[in-house]
Design a protein around this motif. Structure first.
Motif, short mmCIF file in Angstrom:
data_model
loop_
_atom_site.label_atom_id
_atom_site.label_comp_id
_atom_site.label_asym_id
_atom_site.label_seq_id
_atom_site.Cartn_x
_atom_site.Cartn_y
_atom_site.Cartn_z
N MET A 275 0.82 -1.20 0.00
CA MET A 275 0.00 0.00 0.00
C MET A 275 0.87 1.26 0.00
SD MET A 275 -2.89 1.47 -0.12
CE MET A 275 -4.03 0.09 0.10
N VAL A 276 1.98 1.24 0.77
CA VAL A 276 2.86 2.41 0.82
C VAL A 276 3.43 2.71 -0.56
CG1 VAL A 276 5.05 3.27 1.73
CG2 VAL A 276 3.44 2.14 3.26
N THR A 277 3.88 1.66 -1.25
CA THR A 277 4.43 1.84 -2.60
C THR A 277 3.37 2.38 -3.55
OG1 THR A 277 6.02 0.04 -2.27
CG2 THR A 277 5.53 0.67 -4.55
N PHE A 278 2.17 1.84 -3.45
CA PHE A 278 1.08 2.29 -4.32
C PHE A 278 0.76 3.76 -4.09
CE2 PHE A 278 -3.53 3.04 -4.77
CZ PHE A 278 -3.65 2.85 -6.13
N LEU A 279 0.65 4.17 -2.84
CA LEU A 279 0.34 5.57 -2.53
C LEU A 279 1.44 6.50 -3.01
CD1 LEU A 279 -1.13 5.29 1.10
CD2 LEU A 279 -2.38 5.79 -1.00
N ALA A 280 2.70 6.08 -2.84
CA ALA A 280 3.82 6.91 -3.27
C ALA A 280 3.83 7.07 -4.79
CB ALA A 280 5.14 6.30 -2.80
N LEU A 281 3.60 5.98 -5.51
CA LEU A 281 3.57 6.05 -6.97
C LEU A 281 2.37 6.86 -7.46
CD1 LEU A 281 4.61 2.39 -7.90
CD2 LEU A 281 5.97 4.47 -8.15
N LEU A 282 1.25 6.70 -6.75
CA LEU A 282 0.06 7.48 -7.12
C LEU A 282 0.31 8.97 -6.92
CD1 LEU A 282 -2.82 7.30 -8.15
CD2 LEU A 282 -3.59 7.04 -5.78
N SER A 283 1.03 9.32 -5.85
CA SER A 283 1.36 10.73 -5.61
C SER A 283 2.23 11.27 -6.74
CB SER A 283 2.07 10.89 -4.26
OG SER A 283 3.41 10.42 -4.30
N SER A 284 3.17 10.47 -7.23
CA SER A 284 4.03 10.94 -8.33
C SER A 284 3.21 11.11 -9.60
CB SER A 284 5.18 9.96 -8.56
OG SER A 284 4.73 8.73 -9.12
N ALA A 285 2.23 10.22 -9.82
CA ALA A 285 1.38 10.35 -11.01
C ALA A 285 0.53 11.62 -10.94
CB ALA A 285 0.48 9.12 -11.14
N VAL A 286 -0.01 11.93 -9.76
CA VAL A 286 -0.82 13.14 -9.61
C VAL A 286 0.06 14.38 -9.71
CG1 VAL A 286 -2.37 14.40 -8.08
CG2 VAL A 286 -2.51 11.91 -8.20
N TRP A 287 1.24 14.34 -9.11
CA TRP A 287 2.17 15.46 -9.22
C TRP A 287 2.55 15.71 -10.68
CZ3 TRP A 287 5.05 14.01 -4.22
CH2 TRP A 287 4.87 15.02 -3.26
N GLY A 288 2.84 14.62 -11.39
CA GLY A 288 3.21 14.76 -12.79
C GLY A 288 2.09 15.33 -13.63
N SER A 289 0.86 14.92 -13.33
CA SER A 289 -0.31 15.45 -14.04
C SER A 289 -0.50 16.93 -13.74
CB SER A 289 -1.57 14.67 -13.64
OG SER A 289 -1.42 13.29 -13.93
N ALA A 290 -0.31 17.31 -12.46
CA ALA A 290 -0.43 18.72 -12.08
C ALA A 290 0.66 19.55 -12.75
CB ALA A 290 -0.36 18.85 -10.56
N ASP A 291 1.87 19.01 -12.82
CA ASP A 291 2.96 19.73 -13.48
C ASP A 291 2.66 19.93 -14.96
OD1 ASP A 291 4.34 19.96 -11.16
OD2 ASP A 291 5.88 18.48 -11.63
N PHE A 292 2.08 18.92 -15.58
CA PHE A 292 1.72 19.03 -16.99
C PHE A 292 0.67 20.13 -17.18
CE2 PHE A 292 -1.36 17.85 -20.32
CZ PHE A 292 -0.54 17.94 -21.42
N ALA A 293 -0.37 20.10 -16.35
CA ALA A 293 -1.42 21.13 -16.44
C ALA A 293 -0.85 22.51 -16.14
CB ALA A 293 -2.56 20.81 -15.48
N GLY A 294 0.02 22.58 -15.13
CA GLY A 294 0.64 23.86 -14.80
C GLY A 294 1.51 24.38 -15.93
N GLY A 295 2.21 23.47 -16.61
CA GLY A 295 3.03 23.87 -17.74
C GLY A 295 2.21 24.45 -18.87
N VAL A 296 1.04 23.86 -19.09
CA VAL A 296 0.15 24.38 -20.13
C VAL A 296 -0.35 25.77 -19.75
CG1 VAL A 296 -2.07 24.04 -21.29
CG2 VAL A 296 -0.55 22.09 -20.91
N LEU A 297 -0.71 25.96 -18.48
CA LEU A 297 -1.23 27.25 -18.02
C LEU A 297 -0.17 28.34 -18.05
CD1 LEU A 297 -3.50 26.14 -15.04
CD2 LEU A 297 -4.23 26.97 -17.27
N THR A 298 1.09 27.98 -17.77
CA THR A 298 2.15 28.99 -17.75
C THR A 298 2.48 29.52 -19.14
OG1 THR A 298 3.83 27.23 -17.75
CG2 THR A 298 3.23 28.19 -15.62
N LYS A 299 1.95 28.88 -20.17
CA LYS A 299 2.11 29.42 -21.51
C LYS A 299 1.16 30.61 -21.75
CE LYS A 299 3.64 25.05 -23.52
NZ LYS A 299 3.37 23.97 -24.53
N ARG A 300 0.16 30.74 -20.88
CA ARG A 300 -0.81 31.83 -20.98
C ARG A 300 -0.63 32.87 -19.89
NH1 ARG A 300 -6.40 28.29 -21.82
NH2 ARG A 300 -5.63 26.94 -23.49
N MET A 301 -0.03 32.48 -18.76
CA MET A 301 0.10 33.37 -17.61
C MET A 301 1.49 33.26 -17.03
SD MET A 301 -3.47 32.41 -15.69
CE MET A 301 -3.02 33.41 -14.29
#
Length: 283
Positions: free
Chosen positions: A1-27
């Motif tokens: 479970m610990v490994t799963f939660l840690a990997l899931l956090s990296s997936a969510v962080w990576g998704s947020a970074d992707f979305a943030g990267g798209v937004l920083t092209k406008r702001m």
């Protein structure tokens, strides 16, 4: 479970970074981070109240989790500001791989605190971390100035400290430390944003779509923080920090899938190494 939660956090962080990267092209990046963190603060407050009504904050004094959370927020904000400053003056292929090495900080602190690895787990973590650095698309040729490298190194240390501080707060009170973390980050981000606005920087108008997207970005970052903190509170921060820092892989795959960006050979090798490393850790 610990490994799963840690990997899931990296997936969510990576998704947020992707979305943030798209937004920083406008702001302006500081505007994106500040306004999204306000959305994260609102979500963290709701989460904190929910725990207060239907759960328990444990027996730790407020100062215990508040200090850890504020420290995590401040160090994370310093990391973000240094990262964006480095990206504005340097090469992404140099800056991003350096910041990806930030996991070394909580790994070192965790080992000094008493974390212990098996040989297979140790090898897996090293392989996975190397994979994350390669997935960031390192620039292997050309000269880069000292300033972006220095800023990237500071960002890496700040991000690593933020992970370690998150772990400390979660061991006292998960919801409380997440709320304090938002206050900590915004105490630095809001003044920086206001200074930029006074200089007629970061003054782009907000569209209805951005007004909706920015809070969602902040909530995504909060969810990633919660997953990481929950995993580290149950396991060893030195292991969870590496698994949680594999977010460049998620960002890369999303850029490939949604923006059609081509993956360089070194990035493909990084993804492969990351998968091998995770498999070794999970054995």
């Amino acid at each position: 479970m610990v490994t799963f939660l840690a990997l899931l956090s990296s997936a969510v962080w990576g998704s947020a970074d992707f979305a943030g990267g798209v937004l920083t092209k406008r702001m302006h990046p500081v505007k994106v981070v500040t306004l999204s963190q306000l959305g994260g603060l609102a979500a963290a407050f709701v989460f904190f109240l929910s725990v207060s009504l239907w759960g328990s904050h444990g027996e730790s004094p407020v100062t215990a989790w508040a200090l850890w959370g504020i420290a995590a927020g401040l160090s994370g904000a310093v990391g973000l500001l240094c990262l964006y400053a480095a990206l504005s003056t340097g090469t992404m292929g140099v800056v991003s791989p350096i910041t990806a090495l930030g996991a070394i900080v909580p790994v070192t602190l965790g080992l000094l605190r008493g974390d212990a690895w098996t040989t297979i787990v140790g090898v897996g973590l090293v392989v996975a971390l190397v994979g994350a650095v390669l997935a960031s698309g390192p620039e292997l040729s050309g000269e880069v100035g000292r300033r972006p490298v220095t800023l990237a190194a500071i960002a890496a240390v700040a991000f690593g400290l933020s992970l370690y501080f998150m772990d400390g707060g979660a061991r006292h009170d998960l919801s409380g430390s997440m709320l304090a973390m938002r206050f900590g980050s915004l105490s630095l981000l809001i003044p920086t944003f206001l200074v930029l606005r006074s200089r007629n920087v970061a003054s782009e108008p907000l569209t209805p779509r951005l007004i909706l997207a920015l809070p969602l970005l902040g909530i995504g970052d909060l969810v990633a923080n919660l997953l990481f903190a929950a995993a580290s509170a149950q396991g060893q921060v030195s292991i969870v920090a590496v698994l949680g820092s594999l977010y460049p892989v998620a960002t890369l795959l999303l850029a490939r899938g949604f923006l059609g960006e081509r993956m360089r050979g070194v990035q493909l090798a990084g993804v492969a190494l990351t998968v091998v490393g995770v498999c070794l850790v999970s054995i």
